[in-house]
Design a protein around this motif. Structure first.
Motif, PDB file in Angstrom:
ATOM      1  N   ASN A   1      -4.309   2.678  11.688  1.00 21.66           N
ATOM      2  CA  ASN A   1      -3.859   1.332  11.308  1.00 21.66           C
ATOM      3  C   ASN A   1      -2.328   1.245  11.446  1.00 21.66           C
ATOM      4  O   ASN A   1      -1.687   2.186  11.939  1.00 21.66           O
ATOM      5  CB  ASN A   1      -4.332   0.971   9.893  1.00 21.66           C
ATOM      6  CG  ASN A   1      -3.732   1.892   8.846  1.00 21.66           C
ATOM      7  OD1 ASN A   1      -2.795   2.643   9.104  1.00 21.66           O
ATOM      8  ND2 ASN A   1      -4.282   1.848   7.646  1.00 21.66           N
TER       9      ASN A   1
ATOM     10  N   ARG B   1       2.231   1.979  -3.429  1.00 22.48           N
ATOM     11  CA  ARG B   1       1.193   2.604  -4.269  1.00 22.48           C
ATOM     12  C   ARG B   1       1.096   4.097  -3.929  1.00 22.48           C
ATOM     13  O   ARG B   1       1.018   4.951  -4.804  1.00 22.48           O
ATOM     14  CB  ARG B   1      -0.136   1.900  -4.012  1.00 22.48           C
ATOM     15  CG  ARG B   1      -1.117   2.047  -5.123  1.00 22.48           C
ATOM     16  CD  ARG B   1      -2.180   0.955  -5.146  1.00 22.48           C
ATOM     17  NE  ARG B   1      -2.829   0.696  -3.884  1.00 22.48           N
ATOM     18  CZ  ARG B   1      -2.736  -0.437  -3.215  1.00 22.48           C
ATOM     19  NH1 ARG B   1      -1.997  -1.403  -3.665  1.00 22.48           N
ATOM     20  NH2 ARG B   1      -3.378  -0.592  -2.085  1.00 22.48           N
TER      21      ARG B   1
ATOM     22  N   ILE C   1      -7.579  10.140   4.199  1.00 21.83           N
ATOM     23  CA  ILE C   1      -6.318  10.674   3.665  1.00 21.83           C
ATOM     24  C   ILE C   1      -5.807   9.597   2.720  1.00 21.83           C
ATOM     25  O   ILE C   1      -5.539   8.473   3.150  1.00 21.83           O
ATOM     26  CB  ILE C   1      -5.292  10.950   4.780  1.00 21.83           C
ATOM     27  CG1 ILE C   1      -5.852  11.955   5.795  1.00 21.83           C
ATOM     28  CG2 ILE C   1      -3.971  11.466   4.175  1.00 21.83           C
ATOM     29  CD1 ILE C   1      -4.952  12.211   6.992  1.00 21.83           C
TER      30      ILE C   1
ATOM     31  N   ARG D   1      -0.392  -7.433  17.164  1.00 21.24           N
ATOM     32  CA  ARG D   1      -0.210  -6.147  16.454  1.00 21.24           C
ATOM     33  C   ARG D   1      -0.910  -5.013  17.193  1.00 21.24           C
ATOM     34  O   ARG D   1      -0.378  -3.916  17.315  1.00 21.24           O
ATOM     35  CB  ARG D   1      -0.752  -6.248  15.020  1.00 21.24           C
ATOM     36  CG  ARG D   1       0.220  -6.892  14.056  1.00 21.24           C
ATOM     37  CD  ARG D   1      -0.271  -6.737  12.620  1.00 21.24           C
ATOM     38  NE  ARG D   1      -0.046  -5.400  12.103  1.00 21.24           N
ATOM     39  CZ  ARG D   1      -0.824  -4.800  11.204  1.00 21.24           C
ATOM     40  NH1 ARG D   1      -1.897  -5.405  10.738  1.00 21.24           N
ATOM     41  NH2 ARG D   1      -0.549  -3.594  10.783  1.00 21.24           N
TER      42      ARG D   1
ATOM     43  N   LEU E   1      -7.563  -2.473  12.562  1.00 24.74           N
ATOM     44  CA  LEU E   1      -6.638  -3.136  11.646  1.00 24.74           C
ATOM     45  C   LEU E   1      -7.361  -4.006  10.633  1.00 24.74           C
ATOM     46  O   LEU E   1      -8.343  -4.683  10.958  1.00 24.74           O
ATOM     47  CB  LEU E   1      -5.648  -4.003  12.429  1.00 24.74           C
ATOM     48  CG  LEU E   1      -4.762  -3.259  13.441  1.00 24.74           C
ATOM     49  CD1 LEU E   1      -3.785  -4.227  14.082  1.00 24.74           C
ATOM     50  CD2 LEU E   1      -4.026  -2.102  12.781  1.00 24.74           C
TER      51      LEU E   1
ATOM     52  N   ALA F   1       0.848  -1.212   0.000  1.00 26.44           N
ATOM     53  CA  ALA F   1       0.000   0.000   0.000  1.00 26.44           C
ATOM     54  C   ALA F   1       0.875   1.250   0.000  1.00 26.44           C
ATOM     55  O   ALA F   1       0.573   2.241  -0.671  1.00 26.44           O
ATOM     56  CB  ALA F   1      -0.912  -0.011   1.232  1.00 26.44           C
TER      57      ALA F   1
ATOM     58  N   GLU G   1       0.102  13.202   1.415  1.00 25.44           N
ATOM     59  CA  GLU G   1       0.817  12.176   2.183  1.00 25.44           C
ATOM     60  C   GLU G   1       0.461  12.356   3.662  1.00 25.44           C
ATOM     61  O   GLU G   1       0.378  13.478   4.151  1.00 25.44           O
ATOM     62  CB  GLU G   1       2.324  12.357   1.935  1.00 25.44           C
ATOM     63  CG  GLU G   1       3.134  11.092   2.073  1.00 25.44           C
ATOM     64  CD  GLU G   1       3.434  10.716   3.505  1.00 25.44           C
ATOM     65  OE1 GLU G   1       3.461   9.530   3.829  1.00 25.44           O
ATOM     66  OE2 GLU G   1       3.609  11.631   4.316  1.00 25.44           O
TER      67      GLU G   1
END
Ligand code: PTJ
Length: 244
Positions: free
Chosen positions: A76, A38, A176, A109, A102, A35, A195
């Motif tokens: 995340n 990308r 975003i 995590r 998540l 991701a 960004e």
């Protein structure tokens, strides 16, 4: 060739390094690296800078957060790895609840991301996650006091299905996302095509300076199509002159 430290490319190399390290630390998923790649490609197309239309979207996001009754920031693995400190500052300025959600969810995590956020000054919502979002897999898991009550929810780097489900729940979704063509970007109430590490401090800055009349005006009906179209035009302009 040495790249000067203030060059955007230098910054993106540092970000890439940080993300790779975060995969090794179990914060970012392998899919998160894909991701990110990308995102880098689209960032390159907008010139690795905040465009004028993204800046207006960031101002609009601040107005929406300021006028919300129960704003929530959904974090995340990628967002935590890239912008833990920026989230802490945004939380301080907005009073928003920070919740971890998540795609590739494991308790380990969640624990590691919580620790990372808290060590950067974020207060992370804890408790027992419940199947609140109408999705069949683990992305449904959220917290009643967080997503459950949210009227405005900021979701950096969201996936399309969850964005759609949150909208169906009647929430205003601020995304975003550097890809203006993603399902999330096209569906969100407001998309910031920037960004994440540039976008979050801008929102925080606007939260501290917006006047009451701007808040009312900007938060009324954000025109998401306008922001996506402007981002595409910017990419188009840059591509047209790429070889000049
Ligand atoms: O940590 P997890 O398990 O929740 O997983 C998170 C990922 C990112 C893997 C998951 O949410 C996912 O698969 O997202 P997508 O559907 O790949 O969407 C991520 C979007 O964020 C893409 O459109 C990217 O272009 C964009 N993006 C990537 N990095 C950035 C970004 N946008 C802004 N800033 C970035 N740094």
């Amino acid at each position: 060739m040495t790249i000067p430290a203030d060059h955007p490319r230098y910054q993106s190399l540092i970000v890439r390094e940080r993300l790779a390290g975060s995969v090794r630390d179990g914060i970012v998923s392998l899919e998160g690296l894909v991701a990110h790649g990308r995102g880098e490609a689209f960032d390159y197309l907008i010139g690795e800078r905040t465009t004028d239309s993204a800046l207006l979207a960031e101002r609009t996001a601040a107005a929406m957060i300021r006028s919300a009754r129960h704003p929530v920031i959904s974090v995340n693995g990628n967002t935590a790895a890239l912008a833990a400190r920026e989230i802490a500052l945004l939380q301080q300025a907005s009073g928003a609840i920070v919740e971890i959600n998540l795609f590739h969810r494991t308790e380990e995590r969640i624990r590691k991301i919580s620790q990372l956020l808290e060590s950067n000054g974020v207060t992370v919502l804890s408790g027992k996650a419940e199947r609140i979002v109408p999705l069949s897999h683990d992305r449904a898991l959220s917290y009643p006091e967080g997503t459950g009550k949210a009227d405005v929810i900021l979701v950096p780097l969201e996936d399309g299905d969850r964005c759609e489900a949150l909208l169906k729940m009647g929430k205003a979704v601020i995304a975003i996302d550097l890809n203006p063509l993603s399902r999330t970007a096209r569906m969100a109430s407001l998309t910031i095509v920037d960004e994440v590490t540039r976008a979050l401090p801008m929102i925080t800055g606007f939260l501290m300076t917006l006047q009451e009349q701007d808040i009312v005006l900007l938060s009324r009906t954000p025109d998401n199509n306008y922001f996506l179209t402007e981002a595409m035009k910017e990419m188009d302009r840059r591509l047209a002159h790429a070889l000049d």
